[in-house]
Motif scaffolding. Structure first.
Motif, PDB file in Angstrom:
ATOM      1  N   PRO A 183     -38.988  18.295  56.794  1.00 25.18           N
ATOM      2  CA  PRO A 183     -38.445  19.636  56.517  1.00 25.18           C
ATOM      3  C   PRO A 183     -37.043  19.618  55.927  1.00 25.18           C
ATOM      4  O   PRO A 183     -36.640  20.579  55.274  1.00 25.18           O
ATOM      5  N   ILE A 184     -36.279  18.536  56.159  1.00 25.32           N
ATOM      6  CA  ILE A 184     -34.944  18.513  55.556  1.00 25.32           C
ATOM      7  C   ILE A 184     -34.892  17.538  54.370  1.00 25.32           C
ATOM      8  O   ILE A 184     -33.830  17.263  53.822  1.00 25.32           O
ATOM      9  N   GLY A 185     -36.041  17.067  53.980  1.00 25.84           N
ATOM     10  CA  GLY A 185     -36.102  16.240  52.767  1.00 25.84           C
ATOM     11  C   GLY A 185     -35.388  14.902  52.898  1.00 25.84           C
ATOM     12  O   GLY A 185     -34.903  14.345  51.914  1.00 25.84           O
ATOM     13  N   LEU A 186     -35.331  14.385  54.106  1.00 27.49           N
ATOM     14  CA  LEU A 186     -34.677  13.081  54.292  1.00 27.49           C
ATOM     15  C   LEU A 186     -35.688  12.051  54.789  1.00 27.49           C
ATOM     16  O   LEU A 186     -36.807  12.396  55.163  1.00 27.49           O
ATOM     17  N   THR A 187     -35.262  10.798  54.787  1.00 28.51           N
ATOM     18  CA  THR A 187     -36.110   9.715  55.286  1.00 28.51           C
ATOM     19  C   THR A 187     -35.263   8.844  56.202  1.00 28.51           C
ATOM     20  O   THR A 187     -34.034   8.994  56.249  1.00 28.51           O
ATOM     21  N   ALA A 188     -35.914   7.907  56.839  1.00 33.10           N
ATOM     22  CA  ALA A 188     -35.192   6.969  57.712  1.00 33.10           C
ATOM     23  C   ALA A 188     -34.193   6.140  56.903  1.00 33.10           C
ATOM     24  O   ALA A 188     -33.277   5.547  57.465  1.00 33.10           O
ATOM     25  N   LEU A 189     -34.360   6.112  55.565  1.00 33.44           N
ATOM     26  CA  LEU A 189     -33.460   5.312  54.733  1.00 33.44           C
ATOM     27  C   LEU A 189     -32.136   6.013  54.484  1.00 33.44           C
ATOM     28  O   LEU A 189     -31.158   5.405  54.062  1.00 33.44           O
ATOM     29  N   ASP A 190     -32.117   7.340  54.709  1.00 30.50           N
ATOM     30  CA  ASP A 190     -30.889   8.103  54.480  1.00 30.50           C
ATOM     31  C   ASP A 190     -29.955   7.950  55.678  1.00 30.50           C
ATOM     32  O   ASP A 190     -30.411   7.623  56.778  1.00 30.50           O
ATOM     33  N   PRO A 191     -28.673   8.218  55.453  1.00 30.48           N
ATOM     34  CA  PRO A 191     -27.731   8.092  56.586  1.00 30.48           C
ATOM     35  C   PRO A 191     -27.897   9.245  57.568  1.00 30.48           C
ATOM     36  O   PRO A 191     -27.011  10.078  57.747  1.00 30.48           O
ATOM     37  N   ILE A 192     -29.066   9.304  58.202  1.00 28.11           N
ATOM     38  CA  ILE A 192     -29.364  10.448  59.075  1.00 28.11           C
ATOM     39  C   ILE A 192     -28.500  10.462  60.322  1.00 28.11           C
ATOM     40  O   ILE A 192     -28.334  11.500  60.941  1.00 28.11           O
ATOM     41  N   GLU A 193     -27.946   9.298  60.673  1.00 27.26           N
ATOM     42  CA  GLU A 193     -27.084   9.297  61.849  1.00 27.26           C
ATOM     43  C   GLU A 193     -25.915  10.255  61.612  1.00 27.26           C
ATOM     44  O   GLU A 193     -25.447  10.921  62.536  1.00 27.26           O
ATOM     45  N   GLU A 194     -25.501  10.394  60.325  1.00 29.11           N
ATOM     46  CA  GLU A 194     -24.413  11.343  60.025  1.00 29.11           C
ATOM     47  C   GLU A 194     -24.930  12.767  60.104  1.00 29.11           C
ATOM     48  O   GLU A 194     -24.282  13.658  60.642  1.00 29.11           O
ATOM     49  N   ALA A 195     -26.161  12.966  59.563  1.00 26.37           N
ATOM     50  CA  ALA A 195     -26.736  14.311  59.583  1.00 26.37           C
ATOM     51  C   ALA A 195     -26.940  14.792  61.016  1.00 26.37           C
ATOM     52  O   ALA A 195     -26.779  15.970  61.319  1.00 26.37           O
ATOM     53  N   MET A 196     -27.288  13.867  61.877  1.00 26.56           N
ATOM     54  CA  MET A 196     -27.542  14.220  63.279  1.00 26.56           C
ATOM     55  C   MET A 196     -26.237  14.214  64.093  1.00 26.56           C
ATOM     56  O   MET A 196     -26.262  14.329  65.308  1.00 26.56           O
ATOM     57  N   ARG A 197     -25.121  13.981  63.396  1.00 25.08           N
ATOM     58  CA  ARG A 197     -23.805  13.912  64.045  1.00 25.08           C
ATOM     59  C   ARG A 197     -23.757  12.870  65.164  1.00 25.08           C
ATOM     60  O   ARG A 197     -23.187  13.099  66.227  1.00 25.08           O
ATOM     61  N   SER A 198     -24.444  11.782  64.916  1.00 24.60           N
ATOM     62  CA  SER A 198     -24.317  10.702  65.885  1.00 24.60           C
ATOM     63  C   SER A 198     -23.910   9.478  65.082  1.00 24.60           C
ATOM     64  O   SER A 198     -24.271   9.343  63.918  1.00 24.60           O
ATOM     65  N   ASN A 199     -23.112   8.629  65.669  1.00 23.53           N
ATOM     66  CA  ASN A 199     -22.574   7.522  64.887  1.00 23.53           C
ATOM     67  C   ASN A 199     -23.464   6.303  64.872  1.00 23.53           C
ATOM     68  O   ASN A 199     -23.269   5.392  64.091  1.00 23.53           O
ATOM     69  N   THR A 200     -24.439   6.311  65.754  1.00 25.80           N
ATOM     70  CA  THR A 200     -25.241   5.091  65.838  1.00 25.80           C
ATOM     71  C   THR A 200     -26.674   5.325  65.367  1.00 25.80           C
ATOM     72  O   THR A 200     -27.229   6.414  65.517  1.00 25.80           O
ATOM     73  N   LEU A 201     -27.204   4.286  64.821  1.00 28.01           N
ATOM     74  CA  LEU A 201     -28.577   4.325  64.349  1.00 28.01           C
ATOM     75  C   LEU A 201     -29.469   3.983  65.547  1.00 28.01           C
ATOM     76  O   LEU A 201     -29.218   3.008  66.232  1.00 28.01           O
ATOM     77  N   SER A 202     -30.490   4.812  65.792  1.00 30.03           N
ATOM     78  CA  SER A 202     -31.349   4.489  66.934  1.00 30.03           C
ATOM     79  C   SER A 202     -32.178   3.246  66.602  1.00 30.03           C
ATOM     80  O   SER A 202     -32.348   2.896  65.421  1.00 30.03           O
ATOM     81  N   ALA A 203     -32.700   2.626  67.647  1.00 27.85           N
ATOM     82  CA  ALA A 203     -33.501   1.415  67.434  1.00 27.85           C
ATOM     83  C   ALA A 203     -34.698   1.736  66.560  1.00 27.85           C
ATOM     84  O   ALA A 203     -35.092   0.961  65.687  1.00 27.85           O
ATOM     85  N   SER A 204     -35.277   2.931  66.775  1.00 24.82           N
ATOM     86  CA  SER A 204     -36.456   3.319  66.011  1.00 24.82           C
ATOM     87  C   SER A 204     -36.109   3.501  64.525  1.00 24.82           C
ATOM     88  O   SER A 204     -36.864   3.085  63.649  1.00 24.82           O
ATOM     89  N   GLN A 205     -34.929   4.121  64.234  1.00 29.75           N
ATOM     90  CA  GLN A 205     -34.513   4.277  62.837  1.00 29.75           C
ATOM     91  C   GLN A 205     -34.311   2.924  62.189  1.00 29.75           C
ATOM     92  O   GLN A 205     -34.720   2.701  61.053  1.00 29.75           O
TER      93      GLN A 205
END
Ligand SMILES: Nc1ncnc2c1ncn2[C@@H]1O[C@H](COP(=O)(O)OP(=O)(O)O)[C@@H](O)[C@H]1O
Ligand SMILES: [Mg+2]
Length: 307
Positions: free
Chosen positions: A239-261
């Motif tokens: 729905p937000i047009g992003l993928t796991a390859l994008d810096p989603i940790e920034e979009a989610m306002r979290s600094n760390t990448l989850s293990a799943s990402q």
């Protein structure tokens, strides 16, 4: 001079065409189209995308979502040059086919010399247009789920697995496209069957599927590959047009990448590497050189497979 050396080299287009297709619906064609396109953009390639699924338009919808996110995102959101085919509006099927054919030919002509990759998402149907798309593929990616129902569209699955299945309708379509392709421009279609939505637990069924695919690979001349596991992250960002390859940790306002990402990213990177697409290596001046090197490598692979 060897016999191979005197064969005319094929007349390659600049753009390497990746067609994502399988006659079976819901196997992950759009999901793979999305992730392959974004991975290629992130690797710095000029990428065009074409959506041939005039009904579902999943790739188009994803890219619309991505474009609206891009308008406000604090980082650069890569977008491909996208072309969505419209549905024919006439009551006459023949007229619609002609219109779609014309629109597709125009879409390809527009991008085949400007872009390095063209990624084409397709519907689950057998039509004239689909056959044309297949015969244009340099790399054909067919996602398949770990189910004998999915294998059955490639080769008839027998109750007695020691019996050979007949070549089924989809494989027949690909083999025909290959024959056509060889005649038209001496090109080659590298067909990669990619397992998708793999379960994290290794089941007996999955093992049997892997064995079946290995056996079918030399018969139908494809390369089997492990693709993506079934992960929420491969569907939740649509729905937000992003993928796991994008810096989603920034979009989610979290600094760390989850293990799943992190695993999802690794998986997409490994998949793209497995596709062995033409990539300029050190000392190669142009993408065209990489295309020729790809052609030599892949034709060698299939020649050895036939031995
Ligand atoms: N690796 C995956 N992990 C989780 N969900 C997936 C995965 N691949 C596909 N899906 C989901 O499966 C469904 C079908 O996938 P889709 O890409 O639309 O298939 P197709 O284009 O072949 O019809 C969608 O709901 C999609 O989000
Ligand atoms: Mg789709």
């Amino acid at each position: 001079m060897t016999a191979q050396a005197v064969t005319e080299p094929p007349d390659l287009r600049t753009a390497h065409v990746v067609v994502v297709a399988n006659e079976k619906g819901g196997t992950g064609k759009s999901t793979l189209s999305i992730h392959i396109s974004i991975a290629l953009l992130k690797a710095g390639f000029r990428v065009a995308t074409i959506d041939l699924d005039t009904r579902q338009r999943t790739l188009t919808r994803f890219l619309e979502n991505r474009a609206s996110w891009a308008a406000n995102a604090p980082w650069n959101v890569e977008l491909p040059y996208h072309h969505a085919l419209d549905r024919g509006r006439s009551d006459n099927i023949r007229d619609n086919e002609t219109a779609e054919f014309g629109a597709f030919a125009a879409a390809i002509a527009e991008v085949e010399h400007e872009y390095e990759f063209v990624v084409i998402d397709t519907p689950a149907s057998d039509s004239y247009l689909m056959r044309l798309a297949h015969s244009l593929a340099d790399t054909l990616v067919s996602p398949i789920n770990d189910s004998f129902i999915d294998v059955d569209v490639f080769s008839r699955v027998h109750h007695d697995r020691t019996q050979r299945g007949q070549v089924a309708q989809y494989a027949d379509l690909v083999l025909e496209a290959r024959r056509k392709r060889r005649l038209v421009d001496q090109g080659i279609i590298d067909w990669v069957l990619v397992r998708n939505r793999m379960s994290s637990t290794q089941s007996n069924n999955a093992k049997q599927i892997v064995t079946s695919l290995k056996r079918l690979a030399s018969e139908l001349q494809f390369r089997p590959a492990d693709g993506l596991h079934d992960r929420v992250i491969f569907r939740e960002l649509f729905p937000i047009g992003l993928t796991a390859l994008d810096p989603i940790e920034e979009a989610m306002r979290s600094n760390t990448l989850s293990a799943s990402q992190a695993s999802a990213r690794r998986e997409v990177d490994t998949l793209v590497a497995t596709l062995q697409l033409p990539e300029r290596s050190r000392g190669m001046a142009t993408h065209m050189q990489a295309r020729h090197e790809w052609f030599d490598r892949i034709s060698r692979y299939y020649r050895e497979m036939r031995r």
